[in-house]
Design a protein around this motif. Sequence first.
Motif, short mmCIF file in Angstrom:
data_model
loop_
_atom_site.label_atom_id
_atom_site.label_comp_id
_atom_site.label_asym_id
_atom_site.label_seq_id
_atom_site.Cartn_x
_atom_site.Cartn_y
_atom_site.Cartn_z
N ILE A 103 -2.60 -43.37 -28.92
CA ILE A 103 -3.93 -43.86 -28.55
C ILE A 103 -4.48 -44.78 -29.63
O ILE A 103 -5.06 -45.83 -29.33
N MET A 104 -4.29 -44.41 -30.89
CA MET A 104 -4.78 -45.25 -31.99
C MET A 104 -4.07 -46.60 -32.00
O MET A 104 -4.70 -47.63 -32.26
N ILE A 105 -2.78 -46.62 -31.71
CA ILE A 105 -2.03 -47.88 -31.67
C ILE A 105 -2.54 -48.77 -30.54
O ILE A 105 -2.74 -49.98 -30.72
N VAL A 106 -2.79 -48.20 -29.37
CA VAL A 106 -3.30 -48.98 -28.24
C VAL A 106 -4.66 -49.56 -28.57
O VAL A 106 -4.93 -50.75 -28.30
N ILE A 107 -5.54 -48.78 -29.17
CA ILE A 107 -6.87 -49.27 -29.53
C ILE A 107 -6.77 -50.39 -30.56
O ILE A 107 -7.48 -51.40 -30.48
N ALA A 108 -5.87 -50.25 -31.54
CA ALA A 108 -5.70 -51.29 -32.56
C ALA A 108 -5.19 -52.58 -31.93
O ALA A 108 -5.68 -53.67 -32.27
N VAL A 109 -4.24 -52.49 -31.02
CA VAL A 109 -3.72 -53.68 -30.36
C VAL A 109 -4.81 -54.36 -29.53
O VAL A 109 -4.96 -55.59 -29.56
N LEU A 110 -5.60 -53.56 -28.82
CA LEU A 110 -6.70 -54.14 -28.04
C LEU A 110 -7.73 -54.80 -28.94
O LEU A 110 -8.26 -55.87 -28.60
N ALA A 111 -8.02 -54.21 -30.08
CA ALA A 111 -8.98 -54.80 -31.01
C ALA A 111 -8.46 -56.12 -31.56
O ALA A 111 -9.21 -57.10 -31.68
N ILE A 112 -7.19 -56.18 -31.91
CA ILE A 112 -6.59 -57.42 -32.42
C ILE A 112 -6.60 -58.50 -31.35
O ILE A 112 -6.96 -59.65 -31.62
N LEU A 113 -6.21 -58.15 -30.13
CA LEU A 113 -6.22 -59.13 -29.05
C LEU A 113 -7.63 -59.63 -28.76
O LEU A 113 -7.83 -60.83 -28.52
N THR A 114 -8.60 -58.75 -28.80
CA THR A 114 -9.97 -59.15 -28.55
C THR A 114 -10.46 -60.10 -29.63
O THR A 114 -11.13 -61.09 -29.34
N SER A 115 -10.11 -59.81 -30.88
CA SER A 115 -10.57 -60.68 -31.95
C SER A 115 -9.87 -62.04 -31.90
O SER A 115 -10.47 -63.07 -32.24
N LEU A 116 -8.64 -62.09 -31.47
CA LEU A 116 -7.92 -63.36 -31.38
C LEU A 116 -8.38 -64.19 -30.18
O LEU A 116 -8.48 -65.41 -30.27
N LEU A 117 -8.62 -63.54 -29.07
CA LEU A 117 -8.97 -64.25 -27.84
C LEU A 117 -10.47 -64.41 -27.66
O LEU A 117 -10.90 -65.13 -26.75
N GLY A 118 -11.27 -63.75 -28.47
CA GLY A 118 -12.72 -63.78 -28.31
C GLY A 118 -13.37 -65.04 -28.81
O GLY A 118 -14.52 -65.30 -28.50
N ASN A 119 -12.69 -65.87 -29.57
CA ASN A 119 -13.32 -67.08 -30.13
C ASN A 119 -13.30 -68.18 -29.17
O ASN A 119 -12.78 -68.81 -28.58
#
Length: 53
Positions: A37-53
Motif C-alpha cells: 500500500i505504501m509503494i502504491v501511494i508513493a507511486v501515485l504521489a510521484i505521478l501526480t507531482s510529475l503530471l500536475g504541472n
Amino acid sequence: MEMSELSDSMKQKIRAEYEGYGGSPDKPLQTNYFLNIMIVIAVLAILTSLLGN
C-alpha cells in the motif's frame, strides 16, 4: 525497560487478527500488505507531482 509476556487473551486477539489477514498458524503471510500500500501511494504521489504541472 523490561519486556513482559503477553497475556493469553492478547495472544488470541493477535492470532485472530493475523488469520483475518489471510495468515495461518503454520505459515507466514505471503506478502506484506502495508508495504504494498505504501509503494502504491508513493507511486501515485510521484505521478501526480510529475503530471500536475
